[in-house]
Design an enzyme around this catalytic site. Sequence first.
Site, short mmCIF file in Angstrom:
data_model
loop_
_atom_site.label_atom_id
_atom_site.label_comp_id
_atom_site.label_asym_id
_atom_site.label_seq_id
_atom_site.Cartn_x
_atom_site.Cartn_y
_atom_site.Cartn_z
N ARG A 22 6.74 -6.99 -8.04
CA ARG A 22 6.28 -8.38 -8.01
C ARG A 22 6.52 -9.03 -9.36
NH1 ARG A 22 0.62 -8.00 -4.74
NH2 ARG A 22 1.51 -6.89 -2.96
N SER A 113 2.26 -10.75 -1.24
CA SER A 113 0.95 -10.67 -0.59
C SER A 113 0.10 -11.92 -0.80
CB SER A 113 0.23 -9.42 -1.09
OG SER A 113 -0.95 -9.21 -0.36
N HIS A 114 -1.03 -11.76 -1.46
CA HIS A 114 -2.01 -12.85 -1.61
C HIS A 114 -1.76 -13.68 -2.87
CE1 HIS A 114 -3.05 -9.13 -3.50
NE2 HIS A 114 -3.69 -9.82 -4.42
N LYS A 126 9.58 -5.12 -1.43
CA LYS A 126 8.95 -3.82 -1.20
C LYS A 126 9.80 -3.06 -0.19
CE LYS A 126 5.03 -3.37 1.40
NZ LYS A 126 3.62 -3.13 1.71
N ASP A 277 -4.17 -13.11 4.70
CA ASP A 277 -3.54 -13.48 3.44
C ASP A 277 -2.06 -13.85 3.61
OD1 ASP A 277 -2.54 -10.93 3.96
OD2 ASP A 277 -2.34 -10.45 1.85
N ASP A 279 0.82 -12.37 3.47
CA ASP A 279 1.72 -11.58 4.33
C ASP A 279 1.01 -10.95 5.52
OD1 ASP A 279 0.28 -9.88 2.67
OD2 ASP A 279 1.83 -8.35 2.67
N ASP A 281 -1.65 -8.91 5.92
CA ASP A 281 -2.23 -7.57 6.02
C ASP A 281 -3.71 -7.52 5.64
OD1 ASP A 281 -1.76 -7.93 3.34
OD2 ASP A 281 -0.58 -6.10 3.06
N ARG A 282 -4.22 -8.58 5.02
CA ARG A 282 -5.64 -8.57 4.66
C ARG A 282 -6.46 -9.35 5.69
NH1 ARG A 282 -6.50 -9.01 -1.83
NH2 ARG A 282 -5.01 -7.37 -2.35
N THR A 344 -6.24 3.76 -4.95
CA THR A 344 -5.98 2.40 -4.49
C THR A 344 -4.53 2.24 -4.03
OG1 THR A 344 -7.64 1.53 -5.96
CG2 THR A 344 -5.93 0.00 -5.28
N LYS A 376 -1.89 -2.01 6.30
CA LYS A 376 -3.13 -2.63 6.74
C LYS A 376 -2.77 -3.85 7.57
CE LYS A 376 -3.51 -4.71 2.19
NZ LYS A 376 -3.49 -4.12 0.86
N ARG A 496 -10.75 -4.67 -13.06
CA ARG A 496 -11.60 -4.71 -11.86
C ARG A 496 -12.80 -3.80 -12.08
NH1 ARG A 496 -8.34 -7.62 -8.66
NH2 ARG A 496 -6.21 -6.94 -8.16
C1 G1P Z 1 -4.78 -4.71 -5.01
C2 G1P Z 1 -5.98 -4.11 -4.30
C3 G1P Z 1 -5.55 -2.89 -3.52
C4 G1P Z 1 -4.42 -3.26 -2.56
C5 G1P Z 1 -3.29 -3.93 -3.33
C6 G1P Z 1 -2.20 -4.43 -2.41
O1 G1P Z 1 -4.26 -3.78 -5.92
O2 G1P Z 1 -7.00 -3.77 -5.21
O3 G1P Z 1 -6.65 -2.37 -2.82
O4 G1P Z 1 -3.92 -2.11 -1.93
O5 G1P Z 1 -3.80 -5.04 -4.07
O6 G1P Z 1 -2.67 -5.39 -1.50
P1 G1P Z 1 -4.58 -3.81 -7.51
O7 G1P Z 1 -4.24 -5.19 -7.98
O8 G1P Z 1 -6.06 -3.58 -7.62
O9 G1P Z 1 -3.75 -2.72 -8.09
ZN ZN Z 2 -1.17 -8.76 1.63
#
Ligand code: G1P
Ligand code: ZN
Length: 543
Positions: A22, A113-114, A126, A277, A279, A281-282, A344, A376, A496
Amino acid sequence: MSIREVATKAYDDQKPGTSGLRKKVPVFQQAGYAENFIQSIFDSLDGFAGTALVIGGDGRFYNREVIQTAIRMAAANGFGTIIVGRGGIFSTPAASHIIRHYGAFGGIILSASHNPGGPNEDFGIKYNISNGGPAPEKVTDAIYARSRTIGRYLTLDTPDVDLDREGDTRVGDATVRIIDPVADYAALMEKLFDFSAIRKLIDGGFRIAFDAMSAVTGPYATEILEGRLGAARGTVRNGIPLPDFGGHHPDPNLVHAKDLYDEMMGPDAPDFGAASDGDGDRNLIIGKGIFITPSDSLAMLAANAHLAPGYARGLAGIARSMPTSGAADRVAEQLGLPLFETPTGWKFFGNLLDAGKATICGEESAGTGSDHVREKDGLWAVLLWLNILAVRQESVRAIAEDHWARFGRNYYARHDYEGVDSSAADALIAELRGRLPALPGTSIGALRIQASDDFAYLDPVDGSQSARQGIRILFEGGSRIVFRLSGTGTTGATIRVYIERYEAVGGDLARETGDAIADLIVAAEELSGIERHTGRTAPDVVT
Ligand code: G1P
Ligand code: ZN
C-alpha cells in the site's frame, strides 16, 4: 503478438505489509512502479503457464489503469485466462470466491481497503493464492526480495480492454473474460443462508440501513438486500462505488460511519444497521440503540451460526487474531470447540481454514468470515446476523444481553494514535519490550499483572513461526492491554492500544465501556508512556 521486455530499475520500498503493498497513488504512478511489483509477483510463482488469473479491485482512483497494465502483463507472462470483474470491480471476498470457484491459479486484488482514495490518497496491490486467500509470508517475502533486484518486466502492445462489456476478448495468447462481479458471490450467499426466512422477516416490517460508504459493496448489497431479499429501495445508502469514496474514509467504524451510528441511536432507528469498507471485507453491526463490537460480533455469530443452513452441522473451531477480545474464547470453551489465537492479519487464518481446523474467524478490526472464502467478508457477516435474527425473532439487543448473561462480557476498546513519528513509536515498543520480564507480579493500582510477553505464533499446520506480533500485558481476572504498531499505514506510524476488561457471568454486565475500562486506560499510559514518547495526550480514533 510479440512480448515486449521493458528494462526497469528496482525500487527498494515494495515490502508488502499486513495486507499487500500500500502506497500513495503518486508513488504507484512512478515509472515502472506498479509494473515492477506485478512482475515481482509473477517471478515469484511457478507453474502458472496456461492457467487462470483473477484481477479486480475496489474501484478506487487508479484502479482501471492498473487493471489494464496487469491484464497485459499477465498475458505476456503466460497466463491462459484472465478473469476480470466488469468495471474492474471485485470486492475482496468476491475475488476470493471467484479464485476458488473457477479454480484459478491466483488473483491480483487492487485495493487499499479502508484507506481513503483519490489522486493523492492510497492505492494497493495484493496477491492471493489458489485457495483464495492472501499470499502467506513466504510468498510475500519472495515478492519483496524479487522487487529489489528486478531489471525487466514483460508486457504487450495491445489496446485497452473494454472493462465494461461482459464477454471474452483476446489479449496476446490469453483470453480475457469480463464477468459480472456480483452473480457468483450472490449465489454463494444464497447457499449459505436461509434467504426465505430473511425475506419473511423483512416482509414483516424489519427495517435495515446499510451504508456502502461509496465503496465496492454498493452493487453487492443492492443486489442481495434490495434485489433478492426484498428490502425497501434506499436500504443501501452510498451504493455507487466512487474513485474517491466521496472524499470519505471508507472505514466502517463509529468515527467514519457516524451518520449511521447516530441514526441507529435515534428515536426512529431501523432494526438493524450495517456498513462495509472500501473493498467489502469489513463490517460494522449496530442494533437499534446498541453497537456490537467486532469482537462481540464474532463471539455472537459463532454461538449462533448453527441457525444458518450453511453452518447447521456446527463449527470445527473458532480462530481470532491476538488483539481481538477473548469473547470468542468463552464461546469455544462452552461449546467444547478448539480456539486458535493468531497474529494480526487474515493471512494467518488460511492454513486453519484449509486444514478444516477452524470454521469461523474474526478480528477486532471489523473483520469476520468463515471457510466459505479465504478473506474476511463484510456482507457475509451482515447476512449471518440477519439469518440469526430471522430465526430467533429477537432484537439485536436481546441477543447481545442474552449472550453476555451466558458467557460473561469482554468490555473492549481500541485506541489508535495515528501519524506518529516512526522513531518515537519504535522507541515506545522497544522500551516496553525491555520491561517485559520485570512486569509479572507487579501491580498498577488494583490491577495485578499475571503475565507479559511479545506474542509469537507457531502455525499448527505448517510449523512456520512469526515473532514480535504485539506486546501483551495480561492481568489477573482476564483483563488485558495489548500494544502493537500498524502494518497497513502509509504515513508515519500508528500505535494501536487494545484494552479489555473481562466481567464474568454474575458480574455487572451493563456498564458503559469507557467506565468499565477507565483504570486500564490509565494503566496503558503508565506502562507505555505514550505522552512522553509522542506528545499525544489522547488517541485519534477510538473504536
Ligand atoms: C489492520 C487491522 C488488521 C487487519 C488489517 C487489514 O492492520 O488491525 O486486523 O487484518 O488492517 O485489514 P494493522 O494496520 O493493524 O496492521
Ligand atoms: Zn478491507
